[in-house]
Design a protein around this motif. Structure first.
Motif, mmCIF file in Angstrom:
data_model
loop_
_atom_site.group_PDB
_atom_site.id
_atom_site.type_symbol
_atom_site.label_atom_id
_atom_site.label_comp_id
_atom_site.label_asym_id
_atom_site.label_seq_id
_atom_site.Cartn_x
_atom_site.Cartn_y
_atom_site.Cartn_z
ATOM 1 N N PHE A 254 -29.871 19.023 46.359
ATOM 2 C CA PHE A 254 -30.641 18.710 47.560
ATOM 3 C C PHE A 254 -29.819 17.852 48.525
ATOM 4 O O PHE A 254 -29.888 18.045 49.745
ATOM 5 C CB PHE A 254 -31.963 18.033 47.197
ATOM 6 C CG PHE A 254 -32.940 18.954 46.527
ATOM 7 C CD1 PHE A 254 -33.305 20.155 47.106
ATOM 8 C CD2 PHE A 254 -33.502 18.626 45.301
ATOM 9 C CE1 PHE A 254 -34.203 21.017 46.493
ATOM 10 C CE2 PHE A 254 -34.409 19.473 44.673
ATOM 11 C CZ PHE A 254 -34.760 20.670 45.276
ATOM 12 N N GLU A 255 -29.031 16.920 47.999
ATOM 13 C CA GLU A 255 -28.157 16.110 48.843
ATOM 14 C C GLU A 255 -27.152 16.994 49.585
ATOM 15 O O GLU A 255 -26.896 16.799 50.777
ATOM 16 C CB GLU A 255 -27.420 15.080 47.996
ATOM 17 C CG GLU A 255 -26.443 14.222 48.787
ATOM 18 C CD GLU A 255 -25.666 13.297 47.889
ATOM 19 O OE1 GLU A 255 -25.734 12.083 48.133
ATOM 20 O OE2 GLU A 255 -24.988 13.781 46.952
ATOM 21 N N THR A 256 -26.596 17.980 48.887
ATOM 22 C CA THR A 256 -25.635 18.890 49.509
ATOM 23 C C THR A 256 -26.240 19.565 50.734
ATOM 24 O O THR A 256 -25.603 19.651 51.793
ATOM 25 C CB THR A 256 -25.157 19.949 48.495
ATOM 26 O OG1 THR A 256 -24.465 19.287 47.434
ATOM 27 C CG2 THR A 256 -24.250 20.982 49.134
ATOM 28 N N GLU B 187 -29.405 29.592 46.049
ATOM 29 C CA GLU B 187 -29.450 29.291 47.474
ATOM 30 C C GLU B 187 -30.299 28.054 47.694
ATOM 31 O O GLU B 187 -31.329 27.861 47.052
ATOM 32 C CB GLU B 187 -30.032 30.458 48.264
ATOM 33 C CG GLU B 187 -29.064 31.599 48.455
ATOM 34 C CD GLU B 187 -29.568 32.588 49.477
ATOM 35 O OE1 GLU B 187 -29.395 32.341 50.691
ATOM 36 O OE2 GLU B 187 -30.169 33.582 49.033
ATOM 37 N N LEU B 188 -29.833 27.229 48.616
ATOM 38 C CA LEU B 188 -30.556 26.033 49.020
ATOM 39 C C LEU B 188 -31.196 26.295 50.370
ATOM 40 O O LEU B 188 -30.556 26.874 51.258
ATOM 41 C CB LEU B 188 -29.593 24.847 49.150
ATOM 42 C CG LEU B 188 -28.828 24.477 47.898
ATOM 43 C CD1 LEU B 188 -27.664 23.548 48.239
ATOM 44 C CD2 LEU B 188 -29.758 23.822 46.899
ATOM 45 N N GLY B 189 -32.437 25.881 50.525
ATOM 46 C CA GLY B 189 -33.127 25.985 51.807
ATOM 47 C C GLY B 189 -33.639 24.622 52.212
ATOM 48 O O GLY B 189 -34.070 23.837 51.362
ATOM 49 N N ILE B 190 -33.568 24.341 53.498
ATOM 50 C CA ILE B 190 -34.050 23.050 53.998
ATOM 51 C C ILE B 190 -34.643 23.235 55.384
ATOM 52 O O ILE B 190 -34.148 24.052 56.181
ATOM 53 C CB ILE B 190 -32.920 21.988 54.009
ATOM 54 C CG1 ILE B 190 -33.430 20.621 54.458
ATOM 55 C CG2 ILE B 190 -31.740 22.453 54.843
ATOM 56 C CD1 ILE B 190 -32.418 19.499 54.289
ATOM 57 N N VAL C 26 -35.752 23.476 49.011
ATOM 58 C CA VAL C 26 -35.955 24.355 47.854
ATOM 59 C C VAL C 26 -34.610 24.804 47.294
ATOM 60 O O VAL C 26 -33.598 24.812 47.992
ATOM 61 C CB VAL C 26 -36.783 25.607 48.218
ATOM 62 C CG1 VAL C 26 -38.240 25.254 48.495
ATOM 63 C CG2 VAL C 26 -36.176 26.363 49.383
ATOM 64 N N VAL C 27 -34.653 25.184 46.006
ATOM 65 C CA VAL C 27 -33.542 25.851 45.341
ATOM 66 C C VAL C 27 -34.082 27.173 44.823
ATOM 67 O O VAL C 27 -35.116 27.196 44.144
ATOM 68 C CB VAL C 27 -32.980 25.022 44.163
ATOM 69 C CG1 VAL C 27 -31.887 25.791 43.430
ATOM 70 C CG2 VAL C 27 -32.465 23.672 44.624
ATOM 71 N N PHE C 28 -33.390 28.255 45.144
ATOM 72 C CA PHE C 28 -33.779 29.584 44.684
ATOM 73 C C PHE C 28 -32.652 30.192 43.871
ATOM 74 O O PHE C 28 -31.502 30.207 44.312
ATOM 75 C CB PHE C 28 -34.062 30.509 45.868
ATOM 76 C CG PHE C 28 -35.490 30.491 46.324
ATOM 77 C CD1 PHE C 28 -36.359 31.502 45.946
ATOM 78 C CD2 PHE C 28 -35.959 29.475 47.130
ATOM 79 C CE1 PHE C 28 -37.677 31.495 46.373
ATOM 80 C CE2 PHE C 28 -37.274 29.456 47.556
ATOM 81 C CZ PHE C 28 -38.145 30.468 47.173
ATOM 82 N N ALA C 29 -32.984 30.698 42.686
ATOM 83 C CA ALA C 29 -32.076 31.529 41.891
ATOM 84 C C ALA C 29 -32.636 32.939 41.999
ATOM 85 O O ALA C 29 -33.704 33.232 41.448
ATOM 86 C CB ALA C 29 -32.025 31.067 40.443
ATOM 87 N N GLY C 30 -31.968 33.780 42.767
ATOM 88 C CA GLY C 30 -32.536 35.091 43.065
ATOM 89 C C GLY C 30 -33.779 34.890 43.900
ATOM 90 O O GLY C 30 -33.763 34.153 44.885
ATOM 91 N N ASP C 31 -34.901 35.469 43.471
ATOM 92 C CA ASP C 31 -36.133 35.267 44.226
ATOM 93 C C ASP C 31 -37.092 34.302 43.537
ATOM 94 O O ASP C 31 -38.280 34.282 43.832
ATOM 95 C CB ASP C 31 -36.806 36.606 44.534
ATOM 96 C CG ASP C 31 -36.996 37.482 43.306
ATOM 97 O OD1 ASP C 31 -36.612 37.067 42.206
ATOM 98 O OD2 ASP C 31 -37.539 38.590 43.458
ATOM 99 N N VAL C 32 -36.547 33.459 42.646
ATOM 100 C CA VAL C 32 -37.353 32.464 41.931
ATOM 101 C C VAL C 32 -37.036 31.067 42.458
ATOM 102 O O VAL C 32 -35.876 30.645 42.467
ATOM 103 C CB VAL C 32 -37.074 32.511 40.405
ATOM 104 C CG1 VAL C 32 -37.828 31.405 39.682
ATOM 105 C CG2 VAL C 32 -37.445 33.879 39.848
ATOM 106 N N CYS C 33 -38.080 30.366 42.896
ATOM 107 C CA CYS C 33 -37.910 28.974 43.314
ATOM 108 C C CYS C 33 -37.836 28.120 42.049
ATOM 109 O O CYS C 33 -38.813 28.007 41.312
ATOM 110 C CB CYS C 33 -39.066 28.525 44.197
ATOM 111 S SG CYS C 33 -38.912 26.825 44.771
#
Length: 147
Positions: free
Chosen positions: A44-46, A86-89, A104-111
């Protein structure tokens, strides 16, 4: 008395206007062989630092700095190595001196995790909170959370 059932939050990566990809590192794992809960704070910091400090976005005015004052993480699913994510902010609130981010952090389509982070704009010398200027507020507009 039973507590009311709350609907499960729905997270969609496309609702987060700033995104970046990364890889799970072997060193991110704990003895359970999934990403350690403390590592998510680094993920999340990244995202926050990349949004605030990279490029010519104007979100890091000279003589000012952002200080993290609150971070709440919800862990939603395991994430493993090897793998990518993937990271989303997005910005959910602009205060007088603060900015609230939803992440959020997503691995594929899973949060796999979500977080709320609050940063305060401070004077780099005095370390005292500094009001957001109209220019800074304007520069945050593209990063407002899409809901």
């Amino acid at each position: 008395m039973n507590a009311p059932i709350r609907p499960k939050p729905q997270f969609k990566l496309e609702n987060y206007p700033f995104r970046l990809a990364d890889n799970v590192r072997y060193g991110d794992l704990d003895p359970n062989k999934h990403v350690n809960n403390g590592v998510y704070a680094t993920y999340f910091e990244t995202a926050r630092v990349t949004l605030l400090r990279s490029g010519d976005r104007g979100l890091m005015p000279k003589g000012l700095s952002w200080m993290l004052v609150h971070l709440a993480i919800d862990f939603r699913a395991e994430m493993h190595w090897p793998g990518s994510f993937e990271l989303g902010i997005g910005v959910s609130k602009l205060g007088r001196t603060s900015t609230t981010f939803q992440q959020v952090v997503f691995a594929g389509d899973v949060c796999t995790a979500s977080a709320e982070a609050v940063t305060v704009l401070v004077d780099a010398k005095t370390r005292k909170p500094t009001p957001l200027t109209p220019d800074i507020i304007e520069r945050f507009q593209p990063w407002l959370l899409l809901t």
